[in-house]
Design an enzyme around this catalytic site. Structure first.
Site, PDB file in Angstrom:
ATOM      1  N   HIS A  68       0.806  -1.229   0.000  1.00  0.00           N
ATOM      2  CA  HIS A  68       0.000   0.000   0.000  1.00  0.00           C
ATOM      3  C   HIS A  68       0.839   1.281   0.000  1.00  0.00           C
ATOM      4  CE1 HIS A  68      -3.405  -2.515   0.221  1.00  0.00           C
ATOM      5  NE2 HIS A  68      -3.532  -2.636   1.530  1.00  0.00           N
ATOM      6  N   HIS A  75      -9.637   1.910   0.891  1.00  0.00           N
ATOM      7  CA  HIS A  75      -9.539   0.769   1.807  1.00  0.00           C
ATOM      8  C   HIS A  75     -10.621   0.796   2.892  1.00  0.00           C
ATOM      9  CE1 HIS A  75      -7.461  -2.489   3.873  1.00  0.00           C
ATOM     10  NE2 HIS A  75      -6.555  -2.506   2.919  1.00  0.00           N
ATOM     11  N   GLU A  97     -11.438  -3.881  -2.689  1.00  0.00           N
ATOM     12  CA  GLU A  97     -10.582  -2.819  -3.225  1.00  0.00           C
ATOM     13  C   GLU A  97     -10.435  -2.984  -4.735  1.00  0.00           C
ATOM     14  OE1 GLU A  97      -6.934  -3.080  -0.618  1.00  0.00           O
ATOM     15  OE2 GLU A  97      -8.286  -4.484   0.319  1.00  0.00           O
TER      16      GLU A  97
HETATM   17  C1  BGC Z   1      -4.269  -6.544   1.988  1.00  0.00           C
HETATM   18  C2  BGC Z   1      -4.015  -7.366   3.224  1.00  0.00           C
HETATM   19  C3  BGC Z   1      -3.509  -6.434   4.294  1.00  0.00           C
HETATM   20  C4  BGC Z   1      -4.529  -5.358   4.518  1.00  0.00           C
HETATM   21  C5  BGC Z   1      -4.012  -4.358   5.498  1.00  0.00           C
HETATM   22  C6  BGC Z   1      -5.302  -5.524   2.303  1.00  0.00           C
HETATM   23  O1  BGC Z   1      -5.557  -4.745   1.186  1.00  0.00           O
HETATM   24  O2  BGC Z   1      -4.675  -7.352   0.912  1.00  0.00           O
HETATM   25  O3  BGC Z   1      -3.081  -8.367   2.971  1.00  0.00           O
HETATM   26  O4  BGC Z   1      -3.245  -7.097   5.476  1.00  0.00           O
HETATM   27  O5  BGC Z   1      -4.814  -4.699   3.321  1.00  0.00           O
HETATM   28  O6  BGC Z   1      -4.982  -3.937   6.325  1.00  0.00           O
END
Ligand code: BGC
Length: 382
Positions: A136, A210, A348
């Site tokens: 991210h 998210h 997402e």
């Molecule tokens: C990911 C997860 C990650 C999470 C974090 C998601 O978008 O796919 O692997 O732990 O985000 O909160």
């Protein structure tokens, strides 16, 4: 605590005044001009504001920190409102320990293997913050930046423009990236997100949002009874570090088949290696429609108890369905309850994880002179 108390401040910017003037139209259809209040201050004294918006029966609160959806309220079939998005009541909690609750994600949604990739023969190392990998956008992604926010009203729509300029080299990414995200609440109560970005050097971009959804209301327990449908015949299997292997696997006959409506919890305990890697669902679904110029419907999530339904339409080719596997009972949420595994899920919309290292995946390259543009629309019914 003093910092978290919300003080309502009249929008004093030119855009705020314009919004106030134009607000009448939106008001007539249930819209309300965005209202700004102080949410808190960062350690360096930077003020973080909260913006409250309402239209078509949907109520949204957005923070200038991370563009975070701090709360999203929608009615159930009897008209009773609940906040269906996980979050915190204070800025301190968001800064200290948020697993990206409600945040804008950039520059690159999901993982890049070892945080490394090569562009035009030049190798780049970006911030590694998830074991060996980059997740991210790295340690200080767009979710931890203060965005410039300006309200607008347009016809019967109300919304916010969010701007953030990421400088050349930030988190290791090449090029100055000028990012504009538009949050719109329509007269039907849809929450539309338009992403735009330009760069001055060739780079990679994959922006997403998210939000952790629980349509029965945050802190109401797990989402395992929610019914989910995803229009995807394939997904991208991962290795134990959740990096795609590069293959596209068929969902037929696996727990990953959500083409017919299925309860989120129905197959979550099936002993499938991919579910062991993710501690549940944490995968990218390859949307059958592919990349589209206009947002197309790709997923429906329904909570049978409340009747609340979320429909997602997107221009993007992928959807990360993450079943809240890493929520471990250590965070206290907005309503004062503890968040545990499976208490929410994320949907997402995105390009596929690790695309910069996977030549067969749709490209995430952005070159100077091009404009990155994607759109995702969240529609609510009950
Ligand atoms: C990911 C997860 C990650 C999470 C974090 C998601 O978008 O796919 O692997 O732990 O985000 O909160």
């Amino acid at each position: 605590m003093e910092l978290s108390r919300r003080t309502v401040i009249a929008g004093a910017t030119a855009a705020g005044v314009a919004a106030a003037t134009a607000g009448g139209t939106a008001h007539a259809t249930g819209g309300r001009k965005p209202v700004k209040s102080l949410f808190g201050k960062l350690a360096d004294g930077t003020k973080v504001h909260s913006w409250a918006l309402e239209n078509g029966g949907t109520r949204l609160k957005v923070l200038s920190y991370g563009g975070i959806v701090q709360s999203l309220e929608i009615p159930d079939r009897k008209g009773r409102y609940a906040n269906v998005s996980l979050g915190f009541g204070t800025l301190e909690d968001y800064v200290a320990n948020s697993p990206y609750f409600g945040a804008l994600i950039g520059r690159y949604g999901n993982r890049i293997a070892k945080g490394r990739f090569t562009l035009d023969g030049k190798s780049h190392q970006v911030s590694v913050n998830d074991g060996d990998n980059s997740l991210h956008g790295g340690a200080q992604g767009f979710d931890k930046r203060v965005w410039n926010v300006a309200p607008f009203t347009k016809g019967s729509d109300v919304g916010l423009y969010l701007h953030y300029t990421s400088v050349d080299g930030e988190m290791g990414y090449p090029g100055t990236l000028r990012t504009k995200v538009t949050y719109t609440l329509t007269r039907q109560g849809d929450w539309r997100v338009d992403y735009e970005a330009t760069t001055d050097k060739t780079t990679v971009v994959n922006l997403t949002s998210h939000v952790y959804w629980n349509l029965a209301g945050e802190s109401s327990g797990t989402v395992y009874d929610h019914r989910l449908k995803i229009a995807a015949s394939r997904y991208t299997p991962v290795d134990s570090g959740l990096i795609p292997t590069g293959k596209l696997a068929k969902v037929t006959g696996t727990p990953f088949d959500f083409r017919g409506t299925k309860a989120v919890g129905e197959d979550i305990r099936v002993a499938h290696r991919q579910l062991l890697y993710g501690k549940g669902f944490d995968h990218n679904w390859v949307l059958d429609k592919g990349i589209t110029r206009k947002p197309e419907h790709v997923a429906t999530l329904k909570d049978p108890s409340s009747g609340r339904t979320l429909k997602i339409a997107t221009t993007e080719p992928g959807l990360q369905f993450y079943s809240g596997n890493f929520l471990d009972g250590t965070l206290v949420g907005t309503g004062g309850g503890i968040y545990r595994q499976g208490d929410a899920l994320c949907l997402e919309t995105q390009h596929f994880p690790d695309s910069p290292n996977q030549p067969s995946f749709p490209s995430t390259l952005l070159r100077p002179g091009q404009t990155y543009r994607t759109t995702t629309v969240h529609s609510f019914r009950s």
